[in-house]
Write a protein that holds these residues in place. Sequence first.
Motif, PDB file in Angstrom:
ATOM      1  N   GLU A  61     -41.728 -30.696  25.588  1.00  0.00           N
ATOM      2  CA  GLU A  61     -40.748 -31.264  24.650  1.00  0.00           C
ATOM      3  C   GLU A  61     -41.429 -32.123  23.588  1.00  0.00           C
ATOM      4  O   GLU A  61     -41.116 -32.013  22.404  1.00  0.00           O
ATOM      5  N   GLN A  62     -42.334 -32.992  24.024  1.00  0.00           N
ATOM      6  CA  GLN A  62     -42.840 -34.010  23.087  1.00  0.00           C
ATOM      7  C   GLN A  62     -44.105 -33.592  22.348  1.00  0.00           C
ATOM      8  O   GLN A  62     -44.413 -34.173  21.313  1.00  0.00           O
ATOM      9  N   GLY A  63     -44.844 -32.656  22.896  1.00  0.00           N
ATOM     10  CA  GLY A  63     -46.107 -32.255  22.260  1.00  0.00           C
ATOM     11  C   GLY A  63     -47.230 -33.214  22.618  1.00  0.00           C
ATOM     12  O   GLY A  63     -46.982 -34.393  22.917  1.00  0.00           O
ATOM     13  N   PRO A  64     -48.488 -32.727  22.567  1.00  0.00           N
ATOM     14  CA  PRO A  64     -49.617 -33.538  23.024  1.00  0.00           C
ATOM     15  C   PRO A  64     -49.836 -34.810  22.212  1.00  0.00           C
ATOM     16  O   PRO A  64     -50.196 -35.844  22.764  1.00  0.00           O
TER      17      PRO A  64
ATOM     18  N   GLN B  37     -49.991 -38.479  23.856  1.00  0.00           N
ATOM     19  CA  GLN B  37     -51.215 -39.295  23.713  1.00  0.00           C
ATOM     20  C   GLN B  37     -50.874 -40.690  23.220  1.00  0.00           C
ATOM     21  O   GLN B  37     -51.402 -41.682  23.698  1.00  0.00           O
ATOM     22  N   LEU B  38     -49.990 -40.766  22.221  1.00  0.00           N
ATOM     23  CA  LEU B  38     -49.597 -42.066  21.662  1.00  0.00           C
ATOM     24  C   LEU B  38     -48.947 -42.926  22.757  1.00  0.00           C
ATOM     25  O   LEU B  38     -49.227 -44.118  22.883  1.00  0.00           O
TER      26      LEU B  38
ATOM     27  N   LYS C 255     -49.056 -47.348  26.898  1.00  0.00           N
ATOM     28  CA  LYS C 255     -49.129 -47.690  28.317  1.00  0.00           C
ATOM     29  C   LYS C 255     -50.394 -48.522  28.586  1.00  0.00           C
ATOM     30  O   LYS C 255     -50.359 -49.524  29.305  1.00  0.00           O
ATOM     31  N   ARG C 256     -51.491 -48.137  27.953  1.00  0.00           N
ATOM     32  CA  ARG C 256     -52.753 -48.863  28.191  1.00  0.00           C
ATOM     33  C   ARG C 256     -52.691 -50.300  27.665  1.00  0.00           C
ATOM     34  O   ARG C 256     -53.326 -51.186  28.220  1.00  0.00           O
ATOM     35  N   VAL C 257     -51.906 -50.526  26.598  1.00  0.00           N
ATOM     36  CA  VAL C 257     -51.774 -51.892  26.074  1.00  0.00           C
ATOM     37  C   VAL C 257     -51.094 -52.784  27.120  1.00  0.00           C
ATOM     38  O   VAL C 257     -51.483 -53.918  27.353  1.00  0.00           O
TER      39      VAL C 257
ATOM     40  N   GLY D  34     -55.299 -37.083  29.793  1.00  0.00           N
ATOM     41  CA  GLY D  34     -56.247 -35.999  29.465  1.00  0.00           C
ATOM     42  C   GLY D  34     -55.702 -34.616  29.781  1.00  0.00           C
ATOM     43  O   GLY D  34     -56.370 -33.626  29.536  1.00  0.00           O
ATOM     44  N   THR D  35     -54.504 -34.526  30.315  1.00  0.00           N
ATOM     45  CA  THR D  35     -53.951 -33.189  30.607  1.00  0.00           C
ATOM     46  C   THR D  35     -52.658 -32.984  29.840  1.00  0.00           C
ATOM     47  O   THR D  35     -51.622 -32.682  30.425  1.00  0.00           O
TER      48      THR D  35
END
Length: 466
Positions: A429-432, A436-437, A442-444, A461-462
């Motif tokens: 649905e959302q595209g890679p 990724q964004l 999430k990392r923040v 990464g997947t």
Amino acid sequence: MPAAAIDRAKVALARAIGDSRVAVDADACGAFAKDESEADGRVPDIVVHAESLAHIEATLRIAEELGVPVTPRAGGTGRSGGAIPAAGGIVLATAKLSRIKDLDRKNLLAVVEPGVVTGDLHAAAEAEGLFYPPDPNSWKSCMIGGNVAENAGGPRAFKYGTTREYVLGVEACLMGGHTVRSGKRTVKGVTGYDVTALLVGSEGTLGVFSEITLKLLPKPREIATALGLFRDSTSALDAVTAVLHHGLVPRCMEFLDPPALDALRSQGVAIDARAAALLLIELDGGHVEADLMDLGEVLSSAPGSIDVQVAQDAARRAALWEARRAMSPTTRKLAKYKISEDVVVPRSAMSELLDRVAGIGLREGVRNLTYGHAGDGNLHVNFLWNDRAEDEAVERAVSQLMDATLALGGTLSGEHGIGLTKQKYITREQGPALVQLEHGLKRVFDPKGLLNPGKIFPPDGTHHAC
Ligand code: 2HG
Ligand code: ZN
């Protein structure tokens, strides 16, 4: 997860929060292995029963220091595996934080803790002449913290929107134990980024709510409920559009397809034998009497209409809703295994989706039934089966349902969230690039990836469109 880290976490948590609030034996932890989805459970190593913000902060500080995963949990009634501790470690239970701290009649708002049962908030608000519209069908047991985490919906979302529309602000604790307050107590407010909106629906992956400020409405003066019976699903779904074109805005428009009606009949609910599809429609406001007459006319003159019944009293209304609200448990009795999906398509595509579901069911040999929030185009397509040997066929059926939904311009989840059960489809649905964004965001919030790991997204990464 290294056993040494878990052992150290047990000692540190018991010291910081008190032994009685930290469960570590398998029996006590076993009850926290699953939610109400079909996803496989996993028994956590530790369950923390938080009773204050300080307990949440201490848990998230210790977890970060020791590298132990944490899964937040409120009512545990989720349908997508969001509260399952997929990586083991700690379950941070907030059910004991159950105070309604403020019910502000003048400003029409409530300040609540995450463990308030949604139905209790309904009752408390209504006793003051106020109204909290979001009404997940599990309102008797689900909790506001989980509703906010999943951005829960419910039948009334058609007119009133989902939980998101009512969250003015939150107090949320982040990994490491730092607490932020976002949002406002006012109706309007555009200061800074809308972090509240990001946290609502983040499925427990960004922060743990300790307090939530909710917008309330005045309680509607009148309510009326009508039942429309139809000869087939398409007629019922076309009538949804007819109602809207007539200028009526019901608060709910619920749909049941032929096998869903049969399921109710099999549980002793009396439904006209000629009916193959049903709409349950509810109006509220100040002039419902006149609107109800109009609604009755629209429904009875709709092609394929068989009968229209109006609930004359509260008891009949309650009985109609009881049958609809029991759809999920009723369906559970029909087969050993069931998956209830939560897809949404544009309203005009609902009939086409049902045709495609019928095709998928035939092709894969999987029994199915559908009911849901037709006003929103949000349909709970249920697949039912009895034998583990059919698992693969069911998985293919679900995958095809997701493809059909997206092909019709829809989305994978309207109210239950992605959690564990749908993460393998999100990139379709959302595209890679978007996924990724989101990983970056999430990392923040959670650089070590310890807060509710394994949810929403495929592992980093997947991002391929599997
Ligand atoms: C409902 O609309 C709930 O009844 C639960 O969202 C759906 O579990 C289900 O099938
Ligand atoms: Zn629903």
